[in-house]
Design an enzyme around this catalytic site. Structure first.
Site, PDB file in Angstrom:
ATOM      1  N   THR A 123      31.434   9.940  17.892  1.00  0.00           N
ATOM      2  CA  THR A 123      30.530   9.261  18.858  1.00  0.00           C
ATOM      3  C   THR A 123      28.803   9.266  18.109  1.00  0.00           C
ATOM      4  O   THR A 123      29.452   8.898  17.230  1.00  0.00           O
ATOM      5  CB  THR A 123      30.304  10.299  20.027  1.00  0.00           C
ATOM      6  OG1 THR A 123      28.878   9.941  20.872  1.00  0.00           O
ATOM      7  CG2 THR A 123      29.147  11.669  19.170  1.00  0.00           C
ATOM      8  N   HIS A 172     -22.093  26.684  12.911  1.00  0.00           N
ATOM      9  CA  HIS A 172     -22.586  25.905  13.493  1.00  0.00           C
ATOM     10  C   HIS A 172     -23.718  25.091  13.257  1.00  0.00           C
ATOM     11  O   HIS A 172     -25.018  24.053  14.059  1.00  0.00           O
ATOM     12  CB  HIS A 172     -23.294  26.566  14.496  1.00  0.00           C
ATOM     13  CG  HIS A 172     -22.515  27.914  14.738  1.00  0.00           C
ATOM     14  ND1 HIS A 172     -21.818  28.023  16.088  1.00  0.00           N
ATOM     15  CD2 HIS A 172     -22.451  29.526  14.485  1.00  0.00           C
ATOM     16  CE1 HIS A 172     -21.081  29.229  16.164  1.00  0.00           C
ATOM     17  NE2 HIS A 172     -21.817  29.855  15.095  1.00  0.00           N
ATOM     18  N   SER A 296     -22.503  -1.992   2.590  1.00  0.00           N
ATOM     19  CA  SER A 296     -22.642  -2.020   3.479  1.00  0.00           C
ATOM     20  C   SER A 296     -22.999  -3.679   3.494  1.00  0.00           C
ATOM     21  O   SER A 296     -23.687  -4.241   2.497  1.00  0.00           O
ATOM     22  CB  SER A 296     -23.631  -1.569   4.232  1.00  0.00           C
ATOM     23  OG  SER A 296     -24.754  -2.445   5.645  1.00  0.00           O
ATOM     24  N   SER A 297     -22.268  -4.228   5.161  1.00  0.00           N
ATOM     25  CA  SER A 297     -22.519  -5.805   5.156  1.00  0.00           C
ATOM     26  C   SER A 297     -24.312  -5.946   5.290  1.00  0.00           C
ATOM     27  O   SER A 297     -24.703  -7.446   4.754  1.00  0.00           O
ATOM     28  CB  SER A 297     -22.117  -6.237   6.290  1.00  0.00           C
ATOM     29  OG  SER A 297     -22.323  -5.373   7.340  1.00  0.00           O
ATOM     30  N   ASN A 304     -20.719   4.198   1.572  1.00  0.00           N
ATOM     31  CA  ASN A 304     -20.460   5.223   2.807  1.00  0.00           C
ATOM     32  C   ASN A 304     -19.073   6.009   2.441  1.00  0.00           C
ATOM     33  O   ASN A 304     -18.169   4.896   1.418  1.00  0.00           O
ATOM     34  CB  ASN A 304     -19.982   4.277   4.300  1.00  0.00           C
ATOM     35  CG  ASN A 304     -20.776   3.310   4.260  1.00  0.00           C
ATOM     36  OD1 ASN A 304     -22.085   3.635   4.889  1.00  0.00           O
ATOM     37  ND2 ASN A 304     -20.984   1.895   4.737  1.00  0.00           N
ATOM     38  N   ARG A 345      13.639   5.895  16.974  1.00  0.00           N
ATOM     39  CA  ARG A 345      12.964   4.744  15.399  1.00  0.00           C
ATOM     40  C   ARG A 345      11.640   4.551  15.141  1.00  0.00           C
ATOM     41  O   ARG A 345      11.594   4.371  14.093  1.00  0.00           O
ATOM     42  CB  ARG A 345      13.423   3.922  15.815  1.00  0.00           C
ATOM     43  CG  ARG A 345      14.711   3.256  16.569  1.00  0.00           C
ATOM     44  CD  ARG A 345      14.819   2.553  17.376  1.00  0.00           C
ATOM     45  NE  ARG A 345      16.361   1.640  17.679  1.00  0.00           N
ATOM     46  CZ  ARG A 345      17.433   1.144  16.470  1.00  0.00           C
ATOM     47  NH1 ARG A 345      17.317   0.535  14.884  1.00  0.00           N
ATOM     48  NH2 ARG A 345      18.679   1.253  16.700  1.00  0.00           N
TER      49      ARG A 345
END
Length: 459
Positions: A123, A172, A296-297, A304, A345
């Protein structure tokens, strides 16, 4: 039609992250799935031909077996496209493979009379489940475990390197009892290592037993053959465990175990990424910046922690897919339905996001270096941390309300070393205990955290 390239794909796995996932494409692509099916069908035909009980199928000469093996060895993308063309007509992927192999066999006069023994008794899932088992075994041994061991090794090295560097803990989000950098990294190494060992132990299963798992068609054709043992021998040839009890499909339970283990490893790694992100934000760790790299732009000063953020995000996507697949695959209506086919898949996709995240994490770790000055300064200012030590010694000598007295003292707005020493001086405890507590500093109050690292790694 738009030209196909990494810039025109829908999935970032084939686009932005195509370099990271190329190893997985060599395992989980449609092409490699088809090629595995070819291998299994041909090996099954050869297995049948070696059975003396099947008198209708002879054992062939060496040249015929070379011919058969060359079908697999010479299989390429051009040949795979032929199968996809057949699939358009049959609307059945495994039948397309069968028809393709028959078209090859008819070109050999010695094999042509026996083409009906291709896919004999099988099968679809008899072929598919073995193909996926091969793919999962290969990805486990050649990709997943090596990545895991590489990550854990990086963490281990940091743990050993900084085993004695004291640091302020946080519970905490608040200042808490000190530890060491090495011990905090050891926590993650130990957790990840357990999952590595678990994944190594997870067995990969497959079956070949016909339409409902009972060898019905095999037995009706050749009742004298022990098909159970033949199937077992065949499965084990691929280095896979034999599943003796199935319906039409292998139930995929092992895939769930496989994915749940990876998902837990990923969850631990998410925890690691978040902690490292926090340590970077506290300036405990800094990141090496490449010459032309931009954080950073608009803010020139920023570096970062993008590698750990990317790793965290992709781990989340991977886990979401794996958790769904793990819960879906073991469930099938009656003997089977096709929901497993389309779900499986996406196994490579789920693992693909994991691989992308592992690469990001490794890249981030490589950039890290300890800002020892900040780590020690932060801890040195926290005399309040010694309240735990003092009240514990007070309890030892049965001083009433030990905890409450330190709680009241610690809430003083100008709490400092002088206040602590004054408090200790008035305690009704042995002089040697007073001296020990008065000489104690936050940087020395690390328990045996450095010894734990030392013992664990047998340093």
């Amino acid at each position: 039609m738009q030209q196909f390239s990494p810039l025109t794909t829908i999935s970032p796995l084939d686009g932005r992250y195509n370099r990271e996932t190329i190893k997985l494409r060599k395992i989980f692509s449609e092409y490699n799935l088809i090629k595995n099916r070819i291998k299994i069908e041909l090996e099954w035909f050869k297995k049948l031909s070696f059975l003396s009980s099947i008198t209708e199928l002879p054992t062939f000469s060496n040249s015929e077996y070379i011919f058969i093996d060359n079908i697999y060895k010479n299989f390429d993308l051009h040949e795979a496209k032929k199968i996809k063309c057949l699939e358009k007509k049959t609307n059945h992927d495994i039948k397309a493979v069968e028809y393709y192999l028959k078209s090859k066999f008819v070109k050999n006069k010695f094999l042509k009379p026996y083409i009906e023994f291709i896919h004999f008794g099988c099968t679809s899932d008899d072929i598919n489940n073995i193909a996926y088992a091969i793919m999962l075994k290969k990805s486990k041994n050649e990709i997943i475990i090596p990545y895991w061991e590489k990550i854990s090794l990086k963490i281990k090295k940091i743990s050993i390197r900084y085993k004695s560097i004291p640091m302020l803990s946080r519970t905490h989000g608040q200042p808490a009892t000190p530890s060491t950098i090495g011990k905090e990294f050891l926590n993650f190494f130990f957790r990840l290592q357990r999952q590595i060992e678990k994944l190594k132990e997870i067995k990969i299963f497959a079956k070949l037993n016909g339409t409902v798992g009972n060898y019905n068609s095999f037995y009706i054709a050749y009742p004298q053959i022990n098909w159970y043992e033949i199937s077992k021998e065949f499965i084990k040839k691929f280095g896979i465990c034999f599943n003796p009890i199935t319906t039409q499909i292998e139930p995929h339970d092992y895939i769930s175990e496989y994915f749940f283990c990876i998902s837990l490893f990923n969850t631990i790694l998410i925890d690691f990424n978040k902690d490292i992100w926090s340590y970077i934000s506290l300036d405990y760790f800094k990141q090496k910046l490449k010459n032309k790299e931009i954080g950073s732009s608009v803010m020139p000063h920023k570096i970062n922690p993008i590698d750990f953020e990317n790793s965290e995000g992709n781990l989340g996507i991977s886990n979401a897919l794996m958790n769904y697949i793990s819960l879906k695959l073991p469930v099938s209506r009656m003997q089977r339905d096709l929901t497993d086919s389309t779900t499986m898949r996406n196994i490579g996709v789920a693992l693909g996001y994991s691989v992308v995240s592992y690469e990001s994490c490794l890249k981030g770790i490589k950039k890290l270096y300890l800002n020892k000055k900040v780590v020690l300064k932060d801890l040195n200012n926290k005399w309040i941390l010694l309240c735990e030590a003092i009240q514990t010694v007070m309890r030892k000598y049965k001083i009433f309300n030990s905890y409450e007295k330190l709680k009241y003292l610690s809430h003083s707005s100008n709490f400092n070393k002088k206040i602590i020493n004054s408090f200790i001086l008035n305690l009704d405890i042995p002089i040697e205990e007073k001296q020990k507590l008065q000489n104690l500093t936050p940087m020395e109050y690390i328990g045996i955290s450095d010894i734990i690292v030392h013992k664990f790694f047998n340093l």
